[in-house]
Design an enzyme around this catalytic site. Structure first.
Site, PDB file in Angstrom:
ATOM      1  CE  LYS A   1      12.802 -35.765  89.383  1.00 28.16           C
ATOM      2  NZ  LYS A   1      12.115 -36.474  88.313  1.00 28.16           N
TER       3      LYS A   1
ATOM      4  N   PRO B   1      17.463 -27.570  85.012  1.00 25.14           N
ATOM      5  CG  PRO B   1      17.702 -26.857  82.800  1.00 25.14           C
ATOM      6  CD  PRO B   1      18.057 -26.489  84.204  1.00 25.14           C
TER       7      PRO B   1
ATOM      8  CG  HIS C   1      10.162 -41.246  76.272  1.00 30.37           C
ATOM      9  ND1 HIS C   1      11.174 -40.357  75.981  1.00 30.37           N
ATOM     10  CD2 HIS C   1       9.330 -41.223  75.209  1.00 30.37           C
ATOM     11  CE1 HIS C   1      10.950 -39.819  74.795  1.00 30.37           C
ATOM     12  NE2 HIS C   1       9.831 -40.314  74.321  1.00 30.37           N
TER      13      HIS C   1
ATOM     14  CE1 TYR D   1      17.768 -37.027  80.349  1.00 29.02           C
ATOM     15  CE2 TYR D   1      18.615 -34.858  80.954  1.00 29.02           C
ATOM     16  CZ  TYR D   1      17.561 -35.753  80.848  1.00 29.02           C
ATOM     17  OH  TYR D   1      16.309 -35.360  81.250  1.00 29.02           O
TER      18      TYR D   1
HETATM   19  C1  PHB Z   1      13.078 -30.558  77.287  1.00 31.63           C
HETATM   20  O1  PHB Z   1      12.602 -31.332  76.454  1.00 31.63           O
HETATM   21  O2  PHB Z   1      12.951 -29.326  77.161  1.00 31.63           O
HETATM   22  C2  PHB Z   1      13.814 -31.107  78.442  1.00 31.63           C
HETATM   23  C3  PHB Z   1      13.808 -32.476  78.657  1.00 31.63           C
HETATM   24  C4  PHB Z   1      14.512 -33.001  79.725  1.00 31.63           C
HETATM   25  C5  PHB Z   1      15.204 -32.156  80.572  1.00 31.63           C
HETATM   26  C6  PHB Z   1      15.181 -30.790  80.379  1.00 31.63           C
HETATM   27  C7  PHB Z   1      14.488 -30.262  79.299  1.00 31.63           C
HETATM   28  O3  PHB Z   1      15.901 -32.692  81.610  1.00 31.63           O
END
Ligand code: PHB
Ligand code: APR
Length: 389
Positions: free
Chosen positions: A296, A292, A72, A200
């Site tokens: 990280k 999360p 990505h 996000y």
């Molecule tokens: C996930 O795909 O589970 C995931 C991706 C990014 C994050 C947290 C979880 O910041």
């Protein structure tokens, strides 16, 4: 039994450490409380920094990751329906790799099984002894029979609830913690992701994240109250809530389907200091937890054991204590920067019970500043793609 390094825990930290030491001719035994299938059944995050990719390549377990992982170039943030893409590649020439932690674990397990190194699954009542001296031991019970391993070092890679950190005398440990008043409700679904990159989203109703595991498997999250019960969330309720928190174009594009996994994870920031107690080292989730939001957790765990492996190789190869003496300080510096970033991402993207109208405008100003300033965008990019080891 005797080995050079006894490793507690067969998560990504323990398995990568075992692999790196094995490559250097250092003998290890891994003790894991659960079964191999149980460990592989856990659904965890899936974004690898370039440094993690390099480390897995160095460990000789990168083939499937490069074949199946998704590179990505950036991520998107969506604030109250306004979406903006941060192009990491254009901003700082770096990318991330989307490849599930479960797959990383599977690749490491396969490499270990192939090398003949010993892993004991279903090891109960693991206890750590005499790590203050030069001859530590680890005791455990397997199939009702008690065993003892004599070793030179113990690596505590047994996660937040493990026995390693709990074995350190209370006065020797300092801990720092923040518990957030919400969790993430996540679902896994065999449907194509809504977008090629992660989204996000911040919304007055709470945070949401659109992520993925592969071109045909998606992972989505919505922020929920800390005491929320997963049974209260039908798939339909989840999809409705997710649609409300993202922009209308994303909501319309969303391909829904039956969930194949649904669970709620609490959010916590936690650091234990130091990470070395005589001949015991802590690494990964045993030592620190991040929320999360910045993706990280796995990356920190891999970086920790990369440093620990280097230090142990130096000890056995050159008879030098320098690496093991500096392990804790070296790793903690980077850990705290990732703690800061994860806390910051969490604080701008979530809705907090105490956030008043002033607080929401500040969150909006953070977003506008990120979007409008190349310096701020670059800062996000360098933290998200991973600071140097
Ligand atoms: C996930 O795909 O589970 C995931 C991706 C990014 C994050 C947290 C979880 O910041
Ligand atoms: N004895 C033996 N094994 C144990 C014990 C014990 N007393 N307690 C826990 N374990 C095992 C767990 O069953 C687990 O398999 O230790 C392992 C720790 O693995 P993880 O929790 O995956 O931790 P780590 O390897 O540090 O990886 C960090 O996991 O939680 C995510 O976000 C985090 O992605 C990051 C990664």
């Amino acid at each position: 039994m005797r080995t050079q390094v006894a490793i507690i825990g067969a998560g990504p930290a323990g398995l990568l450490l075992g692999r790196l030491l094995d490559q250097a001719g250092i003998e290890t035994i891994i003790l894991e409380r659960r079964s191999q299938d149980y460990v592989l059944g856990r659904i965890r995050a899936g974004v690898l920094e370039q440094g993690s990719v390099d480390l897995l390549d160095r460990a000789g377990v990168g083939t499937r990751m490069h074949a199946e992982g998704l590179v990505h170039d950036g991520v998107e943030f969506c604030f109250d329906g306004d979406r903006h893409r941060f192009d990491f590649c254009a901003l700082i020439g770096r990318t991330v790799m989307v490849y599930g932690q479960t797959e990383v674990t599977r690749d490491l397990m396969q490499a270990r099984d192939g090398s003949g190194a010993k892993t004991i699954y279903g090891a109960e009542d693991v206890s750590l002894h005499d790590f203050d001296g030069t001859s530590p031991t680890v005791r455990f019970v397997k199939d009702g029979v008690a065993h003892e391993i004599a070793c030179d070092f113990i690596a505590g890679c047994d996660g937040y609830h493990g026995v390693s950190r709990a074995s350190v005398s209370e006065g020797a440990l300092r801990t720092y913690e923040r518990v957030y008043p919400f969790g993430w409700l996540g679902i896994l679904v065999d449907r194509p992701p809504v977008s090629d990159e992660l989204i996000y989203a911040h919304h007055a109703r709470g945070f949401a994240l659109c992520s993925m595991r592969s071109p045909s498997r998606s992972r989505y999250y919505v922020q929920v109250a800390a005491d929320e019960k997963v049974d209260a969330w039908s798939d339909d309720r989840f999809w409705d809530e997710l649609r409300r928190r993202v922009d209308s174009e994303t909501a319309e594009r969303l391909v829904t389907g039956p969930s194949i996994e649904k669970s709620i994870a609490p959010l916590r920031s936690f650091v234990a200091e130091p990470l070395r107690f005589g001949r015991l080292f802590l690494a990964g989730d045993a030592a620190h937890i991040v929320p999360p939001t910045g993706a990280k957790g796995l990356n920190l765990a891999l970086n920790d054991v990369g440093c620990l492996a280097d230090a142990l190789v130096e000890f056995y190869g050159e008879g030098s204590d320098t690496g093991i003496d500096h392990y804790s300080d070296r790793v903690l510096k980077r850990v705290w920067k990732a703690e800061r970033f994860s806390w910051w991402m969490t604080s701008i993207l979530h809705t907090f019970p105490e956030t008043d109208t002033f607080g929401r405008r500040i969150q909006r100003a953070e977003f506008d500043y990120l979007v409008g300033s190349e310096a701020a965008s670059r800062s996000l990019a360098e933290n998200y793609t991973g600071l140097p080891a």
